[in-house]
Design an enzyme around this catalytic site. Sequence first.
Site, PDB file in Angstrom:
ATOM      1  NE  ARG A 104      11.229 -47.141  29.215  1.00 24.65           N
ATOM      2  CZ  ARG A 104      11.502 -45.858  29.183  1.00 24.65           C
ATOM      3  NH1 ARG A 104      12.555 -45.384  29.809  1.00 24.65           N
ATOM      4  NH2 ARG A 104      10.765 -45.021  28.496  1.00 24.65           N
ATOM      5  CB  THR A 108       7.179 -51.192  36.737  1.00 22.63           C
ATOM      6  OG1 THR A 108       7.647 -51.927  35.598  1.00 22.63           O
ATOM      7  CG2 THR A 108       5.886 -51.823  37.230  1.00 22.63           C
ATOM      8  CG  ASP A 200       8.900 -45.922  21.246  1.00 27.99           C
ATOM      9  OD1 ASP A 200       9.556 -46.721  20.547  1.00 27.99           O
ATOM     10  OD2 ASP A 200       8.293 -46.259  22.264  1.00 27.99           O
ATOM     11  CG  ASP A 203       6.340 -47.190  18.751  1.00 30.05           C
ATOM     12  OD1 ASP A 203       6.294 -48.426  18.594  1.00 30.05           O
ATOM     13  OD2 ASP A 203       5.774 -46.595  19.678  1.00 30.05           O
TER      14      ASP A 203
HETATM   15  C1  PRP Z   1      13.431 -48.770  24.464  1.00 32.11           C
HETATM   16  C2  PRP Z   1      14.850 -48.687  23.992  1.00 32.11           C
HETATM   17  C3  PRP Z   1      15.623 -49.335  25.113  1.00 32.11           C
HETATM   18  C4  PRP Z   1      14.836 -48.919  26.331  1.00 32.11           C
HETATM   19  C5  PRP Z   1      15.563 -47.796  26.991  1.00 32.11           C
HETATM   20  O1  PRP Z   1      12.909 -50.023  24.238  1.00 32.11           O
HETATM   21  O2  PRP Z   1      15.074 -49.293  22.744  1.00 32.11           O
HETATM   22  O3  PRP Z   1      15.693 -50.748  25.024  1.00 32.11           O
HETATM   23  O4  PRP Z   1      13.546 -48.466  25.859  1.00 32.11           O
HETATM   24  O5  PRP Z   1      14.961 -47.456  28.179  1.00 32.11           O
HETATM   25  P1  PRP Z   1      15.631 -47.705  29.590  1.00 32.11           P
HETATM   26  O6  PRP Z   1      17.057 -47.247  29.478  1.00 32.11           O
HETATM   27  O7  PRP Z   1      14.816 -46.823  30.507  1.00 32.11           O
HETATM   28  O8  PRP Z   1      15.503 -49.147  29.927  1.00 32.11           O
HETATM   29  P2  PRP Z   1      11.374 -50.395  24.502  1.00 32.11           P
HETATM   30  O9  PRP Z   1      11.206 -50.897  25.871  1.00 32.11           O
HETATM   31  O10 PRP Z   1      10.518 -49.228  24.112  1.00 32.11           O
HETATM   32  O11 PRP Z   1      11.137 -51.616  23.545  1.00 32.11           O
HETATM   33  P3  PRP Z   1      11.206 -51.713  21.938  1.00 32.11           P
HETATM   34  O12 PRP Z   1      12.659 -51.631  21.547  1.00 32.11           O
HETATM   35  O13 PRP Z   1      10.627 -53.056  21.694  1.00 32.11           O
HETATM   36  O14 PRP Z   1      10.404 -50.599  21.327  1.00 32.11           O
HETATM   37  N1  URA Z   2      13.008 -45.532  24.766  1.00 33.65           N
HETATM   38  C1  URA Z   2      12.858 -44.825  23.628  1.00 33.65           C
HETATM   39  O1  URA Z   2      12.603 -45.408  22.556  1.00 33.65           O
HETATM   40  N2  URA Z   2      12.956 -43.498  23.691  1.00 33.65           N
HETATM   41  C2  URA Z   2      13.222 -42.820  24.830  1.00 33.65           C
HETATM   42  O2  URA Z   2      13.320 -41.581  24.811  1.00 33.65           O
HETATM   43  C3  URA Z   2      13.382 -43.584  26.015  1.00 33.65           C
HETATM   44  C4  URA Z   2      13.280 -44.939  25.946  1.00 33.65           C
END
Ligand code: PRP
Ligand code: URA
Length: 209
Positions: A104, A108, A200, A203
Amino acid sequence: MSKVAVMDHPLIQHKLTMLRDKNTGSKDFRDLTKEITMLMAYEMTRNLNLMEIEIETPICKAKSKVITGKKLGIVPILRAGMGMVDGVLQLIPAAKVGHIGLYRDPETLEPVEYYCKLPTDVEERELFLLDPMLATGGSANAAIQFIKDRGGVNIRLVAIIAAPEGVEAVHKLHPDVDIYVAGMDEKLNEKAYIVPGLGDAGDRLFGTK
Ligand code: PRP
Ligand code: URA
């Protein structure tokens, strides 16, 4: 209209509380994510079809049941969805695993694709799309669209925590996709993090920041 099912089994809810706790470190966070996913998969596979086959026990011939019907596929959204894969595979080791790489964009909030590899017979499989967090729904909607563009038709979304905004967004674009969650949270904050959420997920799983 698709439905959202909150899996309220006491073991799932207990483990979810530990997962949310900010003092839970990465190793326990990984273990809990796997355990919660396994319990969710157990609940979600209640409707699998069975057929009788004949076997021989050490005592006699017997008729006994085995799973039949559509084969399963699991598709984690990278990276946090990886934390859910082993929980499903432990119960369904024959499932094929596809991967969708998305993140994400922090400015944006739009999903950015960087990888997509799905089983070749994706159209014949019952698919579990795995991502622990359903926040705005942008990532899930994009992933569902990638799967549909490649022929997938039978898709269920498995998230550990969802915000109402994310559920609504998926309902709107993909009303055929049922959603399964362990926790239905209150809202998103101004940075589109789920409240109360767990922070997160990627993370916390992988010890990054
Ligand atoms: C997080 C999570 C989802 C997304 C959710 O991933 O694991 O994929 O955000 O958010 P949304 O519903 O608003 O799209 P992130 O983009 O942080 O990537 P990562 O899994 O690599 O940490
Ligand atoms: N992605 C995450 O990992 N945590 C949140 O709360 C939202 C998006």
